[in-house]
Design a protein around this motif. Structure first.
Motif, mmCIF file in Angstrom:
data_model
loop_
_atom_site.group_PDB
_atom_site.id
_atom_site.type_symbol
_atom_site.label_atom_id
_atom_site.label_comp_id
_atom_site.label_asym_id
_atom_site.label_seq_id
_atom_site.Cartn_x
_atom_site.Cartn_y
_atom_site.Cartn_z
ATOM 1 N N GLU A 366 50.576 36.330 39.069
ATOM 2 C CA GLU A 366 49.878 34.853 39.008
ATOM 3 C C GLU A 366 48.354 35.016 39.194
ATOM 4 O O GLU A 366 47.780 33.973 38.950
ATOM 5 C CB GLU A 366 50.726 33.922 39.645
ATOM 6 N N ALA A 367 47.752 35.985 39.916
ATOM 7 C CA ALA A 367 46.459 36.359 40.120
ATOM 8 C C ALA A 367 45.704 36.738 38.730
ATOM 9 O O ALA A 367 44.607 36.881 38.384
ATOM 10 C CB ALA A 367 46.112 37.088 41.053
ATOM 11 N N LEU A 368 46.592 36.988 37.754
ATOM 12 C CA LEU A 368 46.171 37.462 36.327
ATOM 13 C C LEU A 368 46.141 36.275 35.313
ATOM 14 O O LEU A 368 45.484 36.143 34.660
ATOM 15 C CB LEU A 368 46.760 38.723 35.897
ATOM 16 N N ALA A 369 47.320 35.665 35.317
ATOM 17 C CA ALA A 369 47.628 34.737 34.371
ATOM 18 C C ALA A 369 48.830 33.957 34.560
ATOM 19 O O ALA A 369 49.382 34.300 35.719
ATOM 20 C CB ALA A 369 48.079 35.316 33.054
ATOM 21 N N LEU A 370 49.396 32.941 33.787
ATOM 22 C CA LEU A 370 50.882 32.351 33.890
ATOM 23 C C LEU A 370 51.669 33.364 34.240
ATOM 24 O O LEU A 370 51.602 34.597 33.252
ATOM 25 C CB LEU A 370 51.103 31.335 32.916
ATOM 26 N N PRO A 371 52.833 33.553 34.853
ATOM 27 C CA PRO A 371 54.035 34.431 34.919
ATOM 28 C C PRO A 371 54.652 34.870 33.854
ATOM 29 O O PRO A 371 55.082 33.734 32.934
ATOM 30 C CB PRO A 371 54.626 33.963 36.346
ATOM 31 N N ILE A 478 51.169 40.583 30.421
ATOM 32 C CA ILE A 478 50.934 39.138 30.837
ATOM 33 C C ILE A 478 51.232 38.239 29.923
ATOM 34 O O ILE A 478 51.248 38.542 28.649
ATOM 35 C CB ILE A 478 49.475 38.914 31.155
ATOM 36 N N LEU A 479 51.529 36.997 30.227
ATOM 37 C CA LEU A 479 51.843 35.877 29.455
ATOM 38 C C LEU A 479 50.777 35.146 28.777
ATOM 39 O O LEU A 479 49.840 34.921 29.292
ATOM 40 C CB LEU A 479 52.485 34.940 29.993
ATOM 41 N N LYS A 480 50.593 35.350 27.252
ATOM 42 C CA LYS A 480 49.480 34.475 26.705
ATOM 43 C C LYS A 480 49.937 33.473 25.708
ATOM 44 O O LYS A 480 51.036 33.270 25.374
ATOM 45 C CB LYS A 480 48.980 35.687 25.715
ATOM 46 N N ILE B 63 35.609 29.824 35.940
ATOM 47 C CA ILE B 63 36.600 29.193 35.028
ATOM 48 C C ILE B 63 37.851 29.599 35.252
ATOM 49 O O ILE B 63 38.365 30.969 35.389
ATOM 50 C CB ILE B 63 36.401 28.852 33.556
ATOM 51 N N LEU B 64 38.814 28.661 35.694
ATOM 52 C CA LEU B 64 40.288 29.075 35.975
ATOM 53 C C LEU B 64 41.395 28.521 35.046
ATOM 54 O O LEU B 64 42.588 28.648 35.200
ATOM 55 C CB LEU B 64 40.615 29.092 37.417
ATOM 56 N N ILE B 87 18.229 34.673 29.462
ATOM 57 C CA ILE B 87 19.078 33.966 30.593
ATOM 58 C C ILE B 87 20.386 34.915 30.254
ATOM 59 O O ILE B 87 21.090 34.752 29.351
ATOM 60 C CB ILE B 87 19.437 32.615 30.335
ATOM 61 N N MET B 88 20.466 35.517 31.456
ATOM 62 C CA MET B 88 21.765 36.256 31.687
ATOM 63 C C MET B 88 23.123 35.398 31.972
ATOM 64 O O MET B 88 23.017 34.657 32.625
ATOM 65 C CB MET B 88 21.822 37.480 32.794
ATOM 66 N N VAL B 89 23.959 35.756 31.109
ATOM 67 C CA VAL B 89 25.363 34.862 31.451
ATOM 68 C C VAL B 89 26.386 35.924 32.030
ATOM 69 O O VAL B 89 26.737 37.061 31.675
ATOM 70 C CB VAL B 89 25.978 34.273 30.326
ATOM 71 N N PHE B 90 26.943 35.446 33.336
ATOM 72 C CA PHE B 90 28.041 36.384 33.991
ATOM 73 C C PHE B 90 29.089 35.343 33.998
ATOM 74 O O PHE B 90 28.978 34.082 34.009
ATOM 75 C CB PHE B 90 27.547 37.300 34.937
ATOM 76 N N GLY B 91 30.345 35.878 34.477
ATOM 77 C CA GLY B 91 31.301 34.959 34.783
ATOM 78 C C GLY B 91 32.357 35.429 35.761
ATOM 79 O O GLY B 91 32.479 36.508 36.186
ATOM 80 N N GLY B 92 33.444 34.594 36.276
ATOM 81 C CA GLY B 92 34.280 35.052 36.981
ATOM 82 C C GLY B 92 35.574 34.034 37.016
ATOM 83 O O GLY B 92 35.516 32.819 36.392
ATOM 84 N N GLY B 93 36.765 34.237 37.641
ATOM 85 C CA GLY B 93 37.988 33.390 37.445
ATOM 86 C C GLY B 93 39.232 34.042 37.099
ATOM 87 O O GLY B 93 39.264 35.347 37.522
ATOM 88 N N ILE B 94 40.029 33.403 36.584
ATOM 89 C CA ILE B 94 41.378 34.066 36.148
ATOM 90 C C ILE B 94 41.003 34.567 34.760
ATOM 91 O O ILE B 94 41.599 33.631 33.944
ATOM 92 C CB ILE B 94 42.658 33.204 36.268
ATOM 93 N N ILE B 95 40.618 35.476 34.405
ATOM 94 C CA ILE B 95 40.490 36.083 33.069
ATOM 95 C C ILE B 95 40.989 37.463 32.768
ATOM 96 O O ILE B 95 40.715 38.391 33.400
ATOM 97 C CB ILE B 95 39.058 36.110 32.807
ATOM 98 N N PRO B 96 41.898 37.388 31.765
ATOM 99 C CA PRO B 96 43.042 38.690 31.598
ATOM 100 C C PRO B 96 41.782 39.753 30.829
ATOM 101 O O PRO B 96 40.921 39.234 30.350
ATOM 102 C CB PRO B 96 43.855 38.388 30.522
#
Lengths: 556, 134
Positions: A366-371, A478-480, B63-64, B87-96
């Protein structure tokens, strides 16, 4: 117990310990909990000298319920294993629920996608890119009918994580049950319905605090008349903790939110002995096992005292705190994800030792995506192993009497009372929200925690230590969520908006507006609206017009 | 560089998970950057307008919610549309991972996932800002 002898041997031990400490023989300079609390190296009977068993603990099932809310606890019935789930369309989520029930899960827990949480329809421009992503898309009663298709609502209890529009989803649930031929009084489940923690931490608010609390009291009042087995609110520390709070802050802020709701319901003229038994709580369980167990035990004791002493609740049901627990999402690492199974096990065991009534165990990915389905199955099996193989469910409050756990439980209680005083001096919860008090307490703690990891004062396995170059990065399946979900959901909503009886929709929304304006209980008008297939967004637009919207000043 | 580097920390998407955004904003401030935080639920238009008005050197997008592909591509399109390449764009969050590759292909400089030390993010921005987008 010979206290003199105890003191003598304790002092000798302490001087030996200090010698090693002064000679830098200890592994670390600082030993601290997840919440940066620094425990003593040893606890003894000296820490509990004035300990009054009946005042502090009582018998399980008796005031102040420190040891648990039932006299048999898990020997009679295990906790409810309730995995939070929902994604994509109602049909996809319905399939996941049936899968979970088939695998031995005993209750449902619905995750709604963000547009639903924010009171927006799927065809709203703000919903673009969000449809079905971190929960199921629900726009109208038609989606709810699909979501619960073939699920026996008189047998399964359903928890719905919904806050600002909670009254609307409750109305939809009642309407679906009616179609299944299940009477409202047969329904059991929970709506989260806790708006205060939204302003404090989770931030899915829509309307300003005062009308939001009014909506909550409407649901409490309605359920106390029509849905006696429904938990009207799940007063939540979970999100407060996830936002970065310490265990103590989680506990203190949750309990004072609870106190605020009780005050509002009493101000409506409701009887505390009638509505309080249906209040429920929701906590986080993090990695520091003993800190968590102490938190759960303290939570029950403080709540019972508050209900009895401050609000005069005389029935035991109104004094006791029942709670759901979820393991800490924020403790999961994206590196070496399999390690998360172990973290979840420790956290789940703490929840069981703390006497939880229901439990969600997070999935490793879940730190990556929905399970994925496999990850969810392992998470559920973790609970089943604790329940059936570990022996933890054999004895009630097995850590009761531990010098450390009792001392920590007392300290939690004292810390909560200190926070209550500070918040009361600020003028209560609403005023503290207004001043940004909770928000800054939490972001200070979150920042401190992150710095501790970065300065290596805190070890996180696979993140800042024990990185062997193998599997640091997640990988695997992972779930997409298929982008097709968005198109389908919007198309279905558009078709429904054409097909339904739009005169009926208009008149029911008109009634809702009148009731909202007059201050009447809106539940009756909401049930009318949902049965006419008015959409969630349309109903929320009425509330936005009457109540206004809340905006948070950006601060960090 | 004598002038302070100016960073906009932006929070698009409907989610309210602002823990990461706030921690990163503080880390930049502590490192001597000038930091502006947009607050929650900003549309790509609002974010790009704020970046132009404040004349920032970089936009950090947190963004999560899962709507990252949509939000980032809107932001990149709007920057392009306004002929902004500094303008440089960078990001973070839950991103596969797969999506990270896509985001980089549309010009996002870097994506920092969970567990990234804030120092890494700060160093990256310091080293790569004011170079123009390729």
């Amino acid at each position: 117990m010979n206290l003199e002898k105890m003191k003598e041997s304790f002092n000798k031990w302490k001087s030996d310990y200090n010698k090693k400490k002064d000679a830098s023989k200890l592994r670390q300079k600082k030993f601290m909990s997840v919440s940066s609390y620094e425990p003593e190296p040893l606890y003894t009977p000296l820490d509990l000298q004035d300990f009054d068993y009946f005042e502090k603990l009582g018998i399980p099932g008796d005031y102040p319920f420190t040891r648990g809310v039932h006299n048999t606890l898990y020997r009679e019935r295990l906790w409810t294993m309730r995995q939070f789930a929902g994604f994509g369309t109602a049909k996809q989520s319905n399939e996941r629920y049936k899968y979970l029930l088939k695998n031995g899960q005993t209750g449902l827990s619905v995750a709604f996608h963000l547009p639903t949480l924010m009171g927006l329809d799927s065809d709203n421009p703000l919903s673009r890119g969000e449809i079905g992503k971190d929960g199921v898309a629900i726009d109208t009663l038609a989606d709810m009918e699909t979501l619960f298709d073939g699920i026996p609502l008189d047998k399964v209890s359903t928890s719905m994580t919904i806050n600002a529009p909670a009254a609307i989803l409750l109305a939809m649930y009642i309407a679906v049950a009616k179609k299944h031929g299940v009477a409202p009084e047969k329904l059991s489940g929970t709506i989260q319905n806790d708006i205060l923690k939204e302003y404090i931490a989770q931030k899915t608010f829509i309307f300003p605090p005062e009308p939001s609390i009014k909506l909550i009291v409407d649901t409490i009042e309605y359920c106390s008349k029509h849905l006696p087995a429904w938990n009207t609110i799940s007063i939540s520390g979970y999100h407060i903790r996830e936002a970065g709070a310490t265990a103590l802050q989680e506990l203190a802020f949750t309990l004072i939110d609870g106190r605020t709701y009780v005050e509002a319901a009493i101000a409506r003229g409701l009887d505390v002995n009638e509505f309080a038994p249906r209040l429920s709580f929701f906590f986080n369980s993090h990695n520091d096992f003993f800190e968590e167990v102490a938190k759960f035990r303290a939570a029950r004791r403080i709540w019972a005292k508050l209900m009895k002493e401050k609000f005069g609740a005389s029935s035991q049901r109104a004094q006791l705190m029942r709670f759901h627990t979820q393991t800490a999402g924020c403790s999961l690492t994206a590196n070496q994800i399999e390690n998360n199974i172990v973290r979840v096990t420790i956290q789940a065991l703490a929840a069981v030792m703390g006497g939880t009534q229901s439990l969600h165990t997070n999935s490793m990915d879940e730190a990556l995506a929905l399970p994925t389905e496999k990850a969810v199955r392992i998470a559920l099996r973790t609970q089943q192993i604790i329940a059936n193989e570990s022996g933890a469910a054999n004895v009630i409050d097995p850590l009761g009497g531990s010098y450390y756990v009792e001392k920590l439980t007392d300290e939690m209680e004292r810390g909560v009372m200190d926070y209550f005083d500070r918040i009361d001096r600020m003028g209560g919860v609403l005023s503290a929200i207004d001043k940004g008090f909770f928000q800054s307490e939490i972001s200070d703690a979150a920042f401190r925690h992150q710095r501790e990891i970065e300065k290596n004062e805190r070890i996180v396995v696979g993140v800042n230590s024990y990185c062997d170059g193998n599997g640091e990065k997640g990988g695997g399946d992972i779930l997409k969520i298929d982008e097709k979900v968005e198109r389908e959901q919007v198309a279905a909503l558009t078709a429904l908006k054409k097909k339904r009886d739009n005169d009926k929709v208009k008149s029911s929304l008109e009634r809702l507006k009148n009731d909202a304006r007059s201050g009447a209980n809106v539940m009756y008008a909401l049930i009318d609206c949902v049965e006419a297939y008015a959409s969630l967004g349309e109903m929320c637009d009425v509330f936005r017009e009457v109540y206004g919207v809340y905006e948070e000043p950006p601060m960090f | 560089m004598s002038e302070k580097i100016k960073v906009l920390i932006a929070k698009p998407g409907l989610d309210g998970h602002d823990r990461g955004a706030k921690v990163v904003a503080r880390a930049f401030r502590d490192a001597g950057f000038e930091v502006i935080y947009t607050g929650l639920r900003q549309t790509p238009e609002q974010i790009v307008n704020a970046a132009i008005e404040e004349d920032v050197d970089a936009i950090g997008v947190s963004i999560l919610s899962g709507a990252h592909n949509h939000c980032f591509s809107e932001i990149m399109n709007l920057l392009k549309h306004n002929s902004i390449d500094d303008i440089m764009v960078f990001g973070g969050g839950i991103i596969p991972d797969d999506d990270v590759a896509y985001l980089k292909s549309i010009g996002v400089a870097e994506v920092f996932g969970p567990g990234t030390p804030t120092d890494d993010t700060v160093k990256f921005v310091k080293a790569n800002v004011r170079k123009g987008n390729e």
